[in-house]
Design a protein around this motif. Structure first.
Motif, PDB file in Angstrom:
ATOM      1  N   LEU A  38      -9.880  -3.759   3.323  1.00 40.90           N
ATOM      2  CA  LEU A  38      -9.947  -3.007   2.077  1.00 40.90           C
ATOM      3  C   LEU A  38      -9.576  -3.910   0.913  1.00 40.90           C
ATOM      4  O   LEU A  38      -8.476  -4.498   0.906  1.00 40.90           O
ATOM      5  N   LYS A  39     -10.470  -4.035  -0.052  1.00 39.12           N
ATOM      6  CA  LYS A  39     -10.149  -4.819  -1.249  1.00 39.12           C
ATOM      7  C   LYS A  39      -9.346  -3.929  -2.190  1.00 39.12           C
ATOM      8  O   LYS A  39      -9.826  -2.887  -2.638  1.00 39.12           O
ATOM      9  N   VAL A  40      -8.113  -4.345  -2.421  1.00 39.99           N
ATOM     10  CA  VAL A  40      -7.174  -3.575  -3.232  1.00 39.99           C
ATOM     11  C   VAL A  40      -6.381  -4.537  -4.107  1.00 39.99           C
ATOM     12  O   VAL A  40      -5.866  -5.540  -3.607  1.00 39.99           O
ATOM     13  N   ASP A  41      -6.271  -4.239  -5.374  1.00 41.74           N
ATOM     14  CA  ASP A  41      -5.405  -5.030  -6.236  1.00 41.74           C
ATOM     15  C   ASP A  41      -3.972  -4.539  -6.033  1.00 41.74           C
ATOM     16  O   ASP A  41      -3.583  -3.504  -6.549  1.00 41.74           O
ATOM     17  N   TYR A  42      -3.210  -5.277  -5.252  1.00 39.05           N
ATOM     18  CA  TYR A  42      -1.827  -4.877  -5.010  1.00 39.05           C
ATOM     19  C   TYR A  42      -0.840  -5.828  -5.680  1.00 39.05           C
ATOM     20  O   TYR A  42       0.309  -5.982  -5.245  1.00 39.05           O
ATOM     21  N   SER A  43      -1.269  -6.430  -6.773  1.00 41.72           N
ATOM     22  CA  SER A  43      -0.396  -7.371  -7.477  1.00 41.72           C
ATOM     23  C   SER A  43       0.876  -6.693  -7.978  1.00 41.72           C
ATOM     24  O   SER A  43       1.955  -7.288  -7.942  1.00 41.72           O
ATOM     25  N   LYS A  44       0.791  -5.445  -8.401  1.00 37.52           N
ATOM     26  CA  LYS A  44       1.989  -4.726  -8.854  1.00 37.52           C
ATOM     27  C   LYS A  44       2.981  -4.560  -7.696  1.00 37.52           C
ATOM     28  O   LYS A  44       4.183  -4.741  -7.866  1.00 37.52           O
ATOM     29  N   ALA A  45       2.482  -4.211  -6.507  1.00 39.24           N
ATOM     30  CA  ALA A  45       3.356  -4.066  -5.336  1.00 39.24           C
ATOM     31  C   ALA A  45       3.995  -5.403  -4.968  1.00 39.24           C
ATOM     32  O   ALA A  45       5.132  -5.441  -4.489  1.00 39.24           O
ATOM     33  N   GLY A  46       3.274  -6.485  -5.195  1.00 40.39           N
ATOM     34  CA  GLY A  46       3.837  -7.802  -4.943  1.00 40.39           C
ATOM     35  C   GLY A  46       5.044  -8.072  -5.820  1.00 40.39           C
ATOM     36  O   GLY A  46       5.972  -8.776  -5.423  1.00 40.39           O
ATOM     37  N   GLU A  47       5.051  -7.491  -7.000  1.00 41.86           N
ATOM     38  CA  GLU A  47       6.185  -7.648  -7.917  1.00 41.86           C
ATOM     39  C   GLU A  47       7.277  -6.618  -7.659  1.00 41.86           C
ATOM     40  O   GLU A  47       8.461  -6.943  -7.697  1.00 41.86           O
ATOM     41  N   THR A  48       6.899  -5.378  -7.396  1.00 38.50           N
ATOM     42  CA  THR A  48       7.887  -4.291  -7.314  1.00 38.50           C
ATOM     43  C   THR A  48       8.449  -4.072  -5.918  1.00 38.50           C
ATOM     44  O   THR A  48       9.492  -3.442  -5.776  1.00 38.50           O
ATOM     45  N   ASP A  49       7.740  -4.519  -4.886  1.00 38.72           N
ATOM     46  CA  ASP A  49       8.132  -4.276  -3.500  1.00 38.72           C
ATOM     47  C   ASP A  49       8.164  -2.778  -3.190  1.00 38.72           C
ATOM     48  O   ASP A  49       8.969  -2.299  -2.405  1.00 38.72           O
ATOM     49  N   SER A  50       7.251  -2.028  -3.818  1.00 36.20           N
ATOM     50  CA  SER A  50       7.199  -0.575  -3.655  1.00 36.20           C
ATOM     51  C   SER A  50       5.861  -0.155  -3.055  1.00 36.20           C
ATOM     52  O   SER A  50       4.793  -0.520  -3.560  1.00 36.20           O
ATOM     53  N   VAL A  51       5.915   0.641  -1.991  1.00 41.63           N
ATOM     54  CA  VAL A  51       4.694   1.102  -1.324  1.00 41.63           C
ATOM     55  C   VAL A  51       3.861   2.001  -2.253  1.00 41.63           C
ATOM     56  O   VAL A  51       2.650   2.119  -2.081  1.00 41.63           O
ATOM     57  N   GLU A  52       4.498   2.591  -3.246  1.00 43.30           N
ATOM     58  CA  GLU A  52       3.765   3.437  -4.193  1.00 43.30           C
ATOM     59  C   GLU A  52       2.778   2.633  -5.050  1.00 43.30           C
ATOM     60  O   GLU A  52       1.878   3.202  -5.644  1.00 43.30           O
ATOM     61  N   ASP A  53       2.961   1.315  -5.082  1.00 42.94           N
ATOM     62  CA  ASP A  53       2.093   0.460  -5.893  1.00 42.94           C
ATOM     63  C   ASP A  53       1.001  -0.230  -5.091  1.00 42.94           C
ATOM     64  O   ASP A  53       0.406  -1.201  -5.546  1.00 42.94           O
ATOM     65  N   THR A  54       0.747   0.293  -3.893  1.00 42.51           N
ATOM     66  CA  THR A  54      -0.295  -0.277  -3.045  1.00 42.51           C
ATOM     67  C   THR A  54      -0.931   0.846  -2.232  1.00 42.51           C
ATOM     68  O   THR A  54      -0.677   2.024  -2.469  1.00 42.51           O
ATOM     69  N   VAL A  55      -1.750   0.478  -1.275  1.00 35.41           N
ATOM     70  CA  VAL A  55      -2.339   1.425  -0.328  1.00 35.41           C
ATOM     71  C   VAL A  55      -1.619   1.235   1.002  1.00 35.41           C
ATOM     72  O   VAL A  55      -1.641   0.136   1.562  1.00 35.41           O
ATOM     73  N   SER A  56      -0.972   2.269   1.475  1.00 30.58           N
ATOM     74  CA  SER A  56      -0.227   2.199   2.724  1.00 30.58           C
ATOM     75  C   SER A  56      -1.186   2.135   3.912  1.00 30.58           C
ATOM     76  O   SER A  56      -2.028   3.017   4.084  1.00 30.58           O
ATOM     77  N   TYR A  57      -1.053   1.107   4.734  1.00 31.07           N
ATOM     78  CA  TYR A  57      -1.935   1.018   5.901  1.00 31.07           C
ATOM     79  C   TYR A  57      -1.644   2.123   6.896  1.00 31.07           C
ATOM     80  O   TYR A  57      -2.520   2.504   7.662  1.00 31.07           O
ATOM     81  N   ALA A  58      -0.442   2.693   6.868  1.00 25.74           N
ATOM     82  CA  ALA A  58      -0.148   3.852   7.720  1.00 25.74           C
ATOM     83  C   ALA A  58      -0.967   5.059   7.271  1.00 25.74           C
ATOM     84  O   ALA A  58      -1.486   5.820   8.105  1.00 25.74           O
ATOM     85  N   ASP A  59      -1.120   5.231   5.964  1.00 25.98           N
ATOM     86  CA  ASP A  59      -1.950   6.323   5.444  1.00 25.98           C
ATOM     87  C   ASP A  59      -3.428   6.074   5.743  1.00 25.98           C
ATOM     88  O   ASP A  59      -4.176   7.012   6.035  1.00 25.98           O
ATOM     89  N   VAL A  60      -3.844   4.820   5.667  1.00 24.09           N
ATOM     90  CA  VAL A  60      -5.227   4.471   6.018  1.00 24.09           C
ATOM     91  C   VAL A  60      -5.484   4.841   7.475  1.00 24.09           C
ATOM     92  O   VAL A  60      -6.491   5.477   7.802  1.00 24.09           O
TER      93      VAL A  60
END
Length: 122
Positions: A38-60
């Motif tokens: 999955l192409k996802v821009d998770y740059s914010k999660a890379g900074e925040t360390d928060s799952v809310e800022d990415t796509v959870s692979y568990a949810d996928v």
């Protein structure tokens, strides 16, 4: 940092399901192997360390498992349904690559798997 591409992957996910053209396949079932990219821009999660800022692979995984639980005759139909469900649930997903393989398909050949591959974008 200049991020060019970022992906979330699920590799060699095994799910038992009941897809197939023949009545035996939908009655007995089979093991399916799924690989997702999955192409996802998770740059914010890379900074925040928060799952809310990415796509959870568990949810996928939960969505894939749910879609796989509804029988289809064709694997082509299954991968379309998986992609549609993922795009609907995750607005952050830009592109999807999916491989779906059926173990030992009943076709009278000595074959480990047969499957389909789909690459799609919004």
């Amino acid at each position: 940092m200049n991020v060019i591409n970022s992906y979330i992957t699920l590799n060699n996910l095994e799910i038992y399901a009941y897809h197939g053209v023949s009545p035996q396949e939908t009655k007995v079932g089979n093991t399916y192997i799924i690989n997702l990219k999955l192409k996802v821009d998770y740059s914010k999660a890379g900074e925040t360390d928060s799952v809310e800022d990415t796509v959870s692979y568990a949810d996928v995984f939960s969505i894939v498992k749910e879609v796989m639980s509804t029988p289809s005759k064709l694997l082509e139909h299954v991968v379309y349904r998986i992609c549609e469900a993922l795009f609907e649930r995750f607005k952050q997903v830009e592109e999807i690559e999916i491989h779906l393989d059926k173990n030992n398909p009943p076709m009278g050949a000595d074959i480990e798997t047969a499957g389909v591959y789909l690459a799609c974008s919004r």
